[in-house]
Design an enzyme around this catalytic site. Sequence first.
Site, PDB file in Angstrom:
ATOM      1  N   ASP A  46       0.416  15.521 -22.451  1.00  0.00           N
ATOM      2  CA  ASP A  46      -0.293  16.494 -21.638  1.00  0.00           C
ATOM      3  C   ASP A  46      -1.610  15.919 -21.131  1.00  0.00           C
ATOM      4  OD1 ASP A  46      -0.119  19.076 -20.499  1.00  0.00           O
ATOM      5  OD2 ASP A  46      -1.590  19.835 -21.921  1.00  0.00           O
ATOM      6  N   CYS A 130       1.244  25.594 -13.233  1.00  0.00           N
ATOM      7  CA  CYS A 130       0.516  25.080 -14.394  1.00  0.00           C
ATOM      8  C   CYS A 130      -0.574  26.051 -14.818  1.00  0.00           C
ATOM      9  CB  CYS A 130      -0.080  23.707 -14.082  1.00  0.00           C
ATOM     10  SG  CYS A 130      -0.722  22.865 -15.543  1.00  0.00           S
ATOM     11  N   TYR A 134       1.213  28.579 -18.046  1.00  0.00           N
ATOM     12  CA  TYR A 134       0.445  28.322 -19.263  1.00  0.00           C
ATOM     13  C   TYR A 134      -0.289  29.570 -19.727  1.00  0.00           C
ATOM     14  CZ  TYR A 134       1.054  23.386 -20.287  1.00  0.00           C
ATOM     15  OH  TYR A 134       1.575  22.174 -20.692  1.00  0.00           O
ATOM     16  N   TYR A 160      -5.580  28.466 -23.852  1.00  0.00           N
ATOM     17  CA  TYR A 160      -4.790  28.973 -22.740  1.00  0.00           C
ATOM     18  C   TYR A 160      -4.591  30.489 -22.779  1.00  0.00           C
ATOM     19  CZ  TYR A 160      -3.951  24.097 -21.793  1.00  0.00           C
ATOM     20  OH  TYR A 160      -4.143  22.770 -21.506  1.00  0.00           O
ATOM     21  N   GLU A 202       7.803  22.349 -15.385  1.00  0.00           N
ATOM     22  CA  GLU A 202       7.160  22.900 -16.581  1.00  0.00           C
ATOM     23  C   GLU A 202       8.176  23.042 -17.716  1.00  0.00           C
ATOM     24  OE1 GLU A 202       4.030  23.827 -17.399  1.00  0.00           O
ATOM     25  OE2 GLU A 202       3.183  23.124 -15.513  1.00  0.00           O
TER      26      GLU A 202
END
Length: 229
Positions: A46, A130, A134, A160, A202
């Site tokens: 990541d 994203c 998330y 997040y 994703e």
Amino acid sequence: MTTTFCDELWTATAEIRAGIDKLPFVIALGDGTLDREKFVYYLAQDAHYLRGYARALASAAAKADRPQDIAFFAKSAHDAVVVESSLHESNVVDVDAWTPSPTGTGYTSYLLSVAHTQGYPELTAAVLPCFWIYAEVGRALLELAGDLAAHPYGDWIGTYADEEFEAATEHARQIVNRLAEQADPATRARMRTAFTTASTWEWMFWDAAWRMESWPLGTAPVQVSEPAK
């Protein structure tokens, strides 16, 4: 209530998002049973991804049609590199010791290809998953995890699932909605494709983390230098 363009995108990717929620990595991350080795692998990958993602966000800032959009995407690029990466690097001794995975390389390459070959509306749609996915995963994991202080991965989940990240996600959605309203049908179709494709990446990224994906034959492609003249 009026259905927005982002509402349409969210509905169109319902199957992908349901698949993410069912991935073994996401489930184990939420209940705290995820192997530390897999988590470290994910963080390293990541961190590599965020470097490419930050470049895509910086490209969005360069393409932006409003000053506030420039500021938003420039700050988001900064946060991707400095704020979020610090969380990853604090848990991984040397991120650069890890080779970027095939999926991570493919995802960032896709985003940067949109940045370089398509317009501002398409790029905003490509970087939106994203943010949005998330935020949704973070919210779901927060409900599952309970007390983050006692959770082995509470610091990641908290990043997040907080209000600031949700506010950034909403800002990104507003930009996409505005651009879609102004766009012609062909541009909106490309925006849908960009959002759906990035959403699929994703899913692939989470899945690759569970498998601790490596390059075929255990060797990543390397850049071959030119022979000396």
